[in-house]
Design an enzyme around this catalytic site. Structure first.
Site, PDB file in Angstrom:
ATOM      1  N   TYR A   1     -14.467  -7.075  -3.923  1.00 45.49           N
ATOM      2  CA  TYR A   1     -15.495  -6.551  -2.894  1.00 45.49           C
ATOM      3  C   TYR A   1     -16.905  -6.504  -3.863  1.00 45.49           C
ATOM      4  O   TYR A   1     -17.719  -6.835  -3.377  1.00 45.49           O
ATOM      5  CB  TYR A   1     -15.115  -5.344  -2.330  1.00 45.49           C
ATOM      6  CG  TYR A   1     -13.922  -5.689  -1.534  1.00 45.49           C
ATOM      7  CD1 TYR A   1     -13.309  -6.756  -1.065  1.00 45.49           C
ATOM      8  CD2 TYR A   1     -13.011  -4.417  -1.435  1.00 45.49           C
ATOM      9  CE1 TYR A   1     -11.971  -6.838  -0.424  1.00 45.49           C
ATOM     10  CE2 TYR A   1     -11.674  -4.369  -0.543  1.00 45.49           C
ATOM     11  CZ  TYR A   1     -11.311  -5.789  -0.201  1.00 45.49           C
ATOM     12  OH  TYR A   1     -10.028  -5.818   0.270  1.00 45.49           O
TER      13      TYR A   1
ATOM     14  N   ILE B   1      -7.048  -7.364   4.961  1.00 44.22           N
ATOM     15  CA  ILE B   1      -6.975  -8.432   4.317  1.00 44.22           C
ATOM     16  C   ILE B   1      -5.878  -8.718   3.417  1.00 44.22           C
ATOM     17  O   ILE B   1      -5.827  -7.570   2.734  1.00 44.22           O
ATOM     18  CB  ILE B   1      -8.501  -8.914   3.761  1.00 44.22           C
ATOM     19  CG1 ILE B   1      -8.477 -10.161   2.989  1.00 44.22           C
ATOM     20  CG2 ILE B   1      -8.847  -7.665   2.549  1.00 44.22           C
ATOM     21  CD1 ILE B   1      -9.742 -10.765   2.410  1.00 44.22           C
TER      22      ILE B   1
ATOM     23  N   GLU C   1     -23.393   6.501  -1.545  1.00 45.31           N
ATOM     24  CA  GLU C   1     -23.952   7.656  -0.396  1.00 45.31           C
ATOM     25  C   GLU C   1     -23.131   8.853  -0.072  1.00 45.31           C
ATOM     26  O   GLU C   1     -23.576   9.884   0.702  1.00 45.31           O
ATOM     27  CB  GLU C   1     -24.224   6.782   0.968  1.00 45.31           C
ATOM     28  CG  GLU C   1     -25.244   5.585   0.615  1.00 45.31           C
ATOM     29  CD  GLU C   1     -25.562   4.879   1.807  1.00 45.31           C
ATOM     30  OE1 GLU C   1     -25.045   5.265   3.167  1.00 45.31           O
ATOM     31  OE2 GLU C   1     -26.001   3.699   2.020  1.00 45.31           O
TER      32      GLU C   1
ATOM     33  N   GLU D   1       0.713  -1.231   0.107  1.00 43.28           N
ATOM     34  CA  GLU D   1      -0.080   0.049  -0.051  1.00 43.28           C
ATOM     35  C   GLU D   1       0.983   1.121   0.002  1.00 43.28           C
ATOM     36  O   GLU D   1       0.244   2.365   0.069  1.00 43.28           O
ATOM     37  CB  GLU D   1      -0.994  -0.168   1.115  1.00 43.28           C
ATOM     38  CG  GLU D   1      -2.025  -0.987   1.062  1.00 43.28           C
ATOM     39  CD  GLU D   1      -2.961  -1.126   2.164  1.00 43.28           C
ATOM     40  OE1 GLU D   1      -2.621  -0.757   3.661  1.00 43.28           O
ATOM     41  OE2 GLU D   1      -4.169  -1.586   2.174  1.00 43.28           O
TER      42      GLU D   1
ATOM     43  N   GLY E   1      -5.323 -14.593  -6.791  1.00 42.75           N
ATOM     44  CA  GLY E   1      -6.382 -15.343  -8.005  1.00 42.75           C
ATOM     45  C   GLY E   1      -6.696 -16.686  -7.784  1.00 42.75           C
ATOM     46  O   GLY E   1      -7.103 -17.194  -8.601  1.00 42.75           O
ATOM     47  N   GLN E   2      -6.830 -17.149  -6.432  1.00 39.13           N
ATOM     48  CA  GLN E   2      -6.886 -18.595  -6.236  1.00 39.13           C
ATOM     49  C   GLN E   2      -8.036 -18.566  -5.216  1.00 39.13           C
ATOM     50  O   GLN E   2      -8.246 -19.849  -4.516  1.00 39.13           O
ATOM     51  CB  GLN E   2      -5.822 -19.365  -5.650  1.00 39.13           C
ATOM     52  CG  GLN E   2      -4.508 -19.400  -6.474  1.00 39.13           C
ATOM     53  CD  GLN E   2      -3.377 -19.939  -5.862  1.00 39.13           C
ATOM     54  OE1 GLN E   2      -3.408 -21.295  -5.325  1.00 39.13           O
ATOM     55  NE2 GLN E   2      -2.365 -19.587  -6.079  1.00 39.13           N
ATOM     56  N   GLY E   3      -8.698 -17.600  -4.922  1.00 42.96           N
ATOM     57  CA  GLY E   3      -9.791 -17.377  -4.110  1.00 42.96           C
ATOM     58  C   GLY E   3      -9.639 -17.435  -2.591  1.00 42.96           C
ATOM     59  O   GLY E   3     -10.561 -17.569  -1.935  1.00 42.96           O
TER      60      GLY E   3
ATOM     61  N   GLY F   1      -8.478 -14.727  -0.814  1.00 40.31           N
ATOM     62  CA  GLY F   1      -9.157 -13.675  -0.206  1.00 40.31           C
ATOM     63  C   GLY F   1     -10.799 -13.807  -0.067  1.00 40.31           C
ATOM     64  O   GLY F   1     -11.128 -13.239   1.042  1.00 40.31           O
ATOM     65  N   SER F   2     -11.186 -14.407  -0.972  1.00 37.80           N
ATOM     66  CA  SER F   2     -12.865 -14.480  -0.751  1.00 37.80           C
ATOM     67  C   SER F   2     -13.073 -15.503   0.191  1.00 37.80           C
ATOM     68  O   SER F   2     -14.074 -15.208   1.020  1.00 37.80           O
ATOM     69  CB  SER F   2     -13.433 -15.129  -2.200  1.00 37.80           C
ATOM     70  OG  SER F   2     -13.086 -14.185  -3.225  1.00 37.80           O
TER      71      SER F   2
END
EC number: 2.3.1.-
Length: 167
Positions: free
Chosen positions: A137, A94, A149, A28, A102-104, A106-107
């Site tokens: 996300y 996270i 919002e 970051e 790319g392998q899921g 994080g999900s």
């Protein structure tokens, strides 16, 4: 595809979690802001009244491999409260190591954090340049509150905190 296990972090994971926190901060471009220590992570996450909870993602070894599981990601979260909606979860961090993205993974972390904690909302923040994370996300059903919002996030720290405290 590698075999992944998402589990609750244990006190002995704090050194690995701190290394991953530093990797995230580097990613970051904010590495100079990391001031937390392994001891603080241990005290704040594993005491009688923890300030945070954490999940780790482990790659499980193939049967017959001599090494054990390897932690490749984490999700650090805590509970907040909405006067409009009640109990909420806030995902502070996270992170998945680049070679495992790319392998899921994080999900899987996100789904496990959200899983049946009796909360009405799951909140998180993302830097405006991190399009890959924003796309993930949104794909999982999150709503961008800045777009929808007009909410802006603010923070007090350092001198501003001391002034608020009257010191």
């Amino acid at each position: 595809m590698v075999s992944v296990r998402i589990r609750e972090a244990e006190e002995g994971d704090c050194g690995t979690i701190l290394r991953l926190i530093r990797e995230l901060a580097d990613y970051e471009k904010l590495s100079d802001q990391v001031k937390i220590s392994e001891e603080a992570l241990r005290a704040d996450g594993f005491g009688e009244n923890p300030f945070y909870h954490c999940l780790v993602a482990e790659i499980l070894p193939v049967p017959g491999e001599p090494q054990g599981p390897c932690v490749v990601g984490y999700g650090l979260y805590y509970f907040i409260y909405s006067t409009w909606k009640g109990r909420n979860i806030y995902l502070e961090d996270i992170y998945v190591k680049p070679e495992y993205r790319g392998q899921g993974i994080g999900s899987k972390i996100i789904k496990k954090v959200a899983l049946d904690k009796g909360c009405s909302q799951f909140r998180l923040a993302v830097l405006d340049w991190n399009k890959r994370a924003m796309n993930l996300y949104k794909a999982l059903g999150a709503q961008d509150l800045t777009e929808a919002e007009g909410w802006h996030s603010f923070r007090f720290e350092g001198e501003a905190m001391r002034e608020l405290a009257g010191k």
